[in-house]
Design a protein around this motif. Structure first.
Motif, short mmCIF file in Angstrom:
data_model
loop_
_atom_site.label_atom_id
_atom_site.label_comp_id
_atom_site.label_asym_id
_atom_site.label_seq_id
_atom_site.Cartn_x
_atom_site.Cartn_y
_atom_site.Cartn_z
N UNK A 43 0.86 -1.17 0.00
CA UNK A 43 0.00 0.00 0.00
C UNK A 43 0.91 1.24 0.00
N UNK A 44 0.66 2.14 -0.93
CA UNK A 44 1.48 3.34 -1.05
C UNK A 44 0.60 4.52 -1.44
N UNK A 45 1.21 5.67 -1.57
CA UNK A 45 0.47 6.92 -1.81
C UNK A 45 -0.40 6.87 -3.06
N UNK A 46 0.00 6.10 -4.06
CA UNK A 46 -0.72 6.09 -5.33
C UNK A 46 -1.53 4.83 -5.57
N UNK A 47 -1.78 4.05 -4.52
CA UNK A 47 -2.60 2.85 -4.68
C UNK A 47 -2.01 1.63 -4.00
N UNK A 48 -2.24 0.49 -4.61
CA UNK A 48 -1.80 -0.79 -4.07
C UNK A 48 -1.15 -1.58 -5.20
N UNK A 49 0.01 -2.17 -4.90
CA UNK A 49 0.71 -3.01 -5.86
C UNK A 49 0.84 -4.41 -5.27
N UNK A 50 0.52 -5.43 -6.06
CA UNK A 50 0.60 -6.81 -5.59
C UNK A 50 1.89 -7.45 -6.09
N UNK A 51 2.54 -8.22 -5.22
CA UNK A 51 3.77 -8.91 -5.61
C UNK A 51 3.44 -10.00 -6.62
N UNK A 52 4.16 -10.00 -7.74
CA UNK A 52 3.92 -11.00 -8.79
C UNK A 52 5.24 -11.58 -9.24
N UNK A 53 5.18 -12.64 -10.03
CA UNK A 53 6.40 -13.22 -10.59
C UNK A 53 6.74 -12.52 -11.90
N UNK A 54 7.79 -13.00 -12.56
CA UNK A 54 8.26 -12.37 -13.80
C UNK A 54 7.25 -12.47 -14.94
N UNK A 55 6.25 -13.37 -14.81
CA UNK A 55 5.24 -13.55 -15.86
C UNK A 55 3.95 -12.78 -15.57
N UNK A 56 3.95 -11.98 -14.49
CA UNK A 56 2.77 -11.19 -14.15
C UNK A 56 1.73 -11.94 -13.34
N UNK A 57 2.05 -13.16 -12.91
CA UNK A 57 1.12 -13.95 -12.09
C UNK A 57 1.33 -13.62 -10.62
N UNK A 58 0.24 -13.55 -9.88
CA UNK A 58 0.33 -13.28 -8.44
C UNK A 58 1.25 -14.29 -7.78
N UNK A 59 2.20 -13.79 -7.02
CA UNK A 59 3.13 -14.69 -6.32
C UNK A 59 2.47 -15.15 -5.02
N UNK A 60 2.42 -16.46 -4.81
CA UNK A 60 1.82 -17.01 -3.60
C UNK A 60 2.89 -17.71 -2.77
N UNK A 61 2.63 -17.77 -1.48
CA UNK A 61 3.55 -18.37 -0.53
C UNK A 61 2.78 -19.35 0.35
N UNK A 62 3.44 -20.42 0.76
CA UNK A 62 2.82 -21.39 1.66
C UNK A 62 3.16 -21.00 3.09
N UNK A 63 2.46 -20.02 3.60
CA UNK A 63 2.65 -19.56 4.96
C UNK A 63 3.55 -18.35 5.07
N UNK A 64 3.53 -17.77 6.27
CA UNK A 64 4.29 -16.54 6.51
C UNK A 64 5.79 -16.78 6.58
N UNK A 65 6.21 -18.02 6.83
CA UNK A 65 7.64 -18.32 6.86
C UNK A 65 8.29 -18.07 5.51
N UNK A 66 7.62 -18.48 4.45
CA UNK A 66 8.15 -18.24 3.10
C UNK A 66 8.18 -16.74 2.80
N UNK A 67 7.15 -16.02 3.23
CA UNK A 67 7.12 -14.57 3.01
C UNK A 67 8.30 -13.93 3.73
N UNK A 68 8.53 -14.36 4.95
CA UNK A 68 9.62 -13.81 5.76
C UNK A 68 10.97 -14.05 5.09
N UNK A 69 11.17 -15.25 4.54
CA UNK A 69 12.44 -15.55 3.86
C UNK A 69 12.68 -14.63 2.67
#
Length: 114
Positions: A43-69
């Protein structure tokens, strides 16, 4: 000089994120969990950006541990964990209304990436 968040779109790759952070980008990081599968939004001043992979697909993680890494290797130190749950139970007639993004951030749990 323009603000770095002016150039961000609805999606951002990890490489773009690291570049933006090195140029002063300072977002509110939201980690949304749905049944243990997490997505990351900035979330930033000009909206919201979602983390994606190099192909533009939403990047998903299996739990907060992966996000933390992953996010721990950037300059980000913390975020807000939110949940994408149902807002009512139609089986027993309990009405509900979906939470707004601001309500989700306000009622989320602070998490650390380092």
């Amino acid at each position: 000089m323009s603000n770095i968040s002016d150039t961000l779109g609805r999606q951002i790759t990890l490489k773009e994120l690291v570049h933006a952070l090195s140029h002063g980008f300072s977002p509110i990081v939201e980690v949304e969990s749905m049944d243990g599968i997490c997505t990351v939004r900035f979330h930033h001043a000009n909206g919201v950006s979602e983390l994606c992979d190099e192909h533009g697909e939403t990047r998903t993680f299996l739990g907060t541990g992966e996000v933390r890494e992953v996010l721990g290797e950037t300059r980000l130190t913390h975020g807000v964990l939110t949940w994408a749950d149902q807002c009512g139970d139609e089986m027993i007639g309990v009405p509900g209304h979906p939470m707004t993004p601001d309500e989700m951030l306000a009622s989320g749990t602070r998490i650390s990436f380092r």
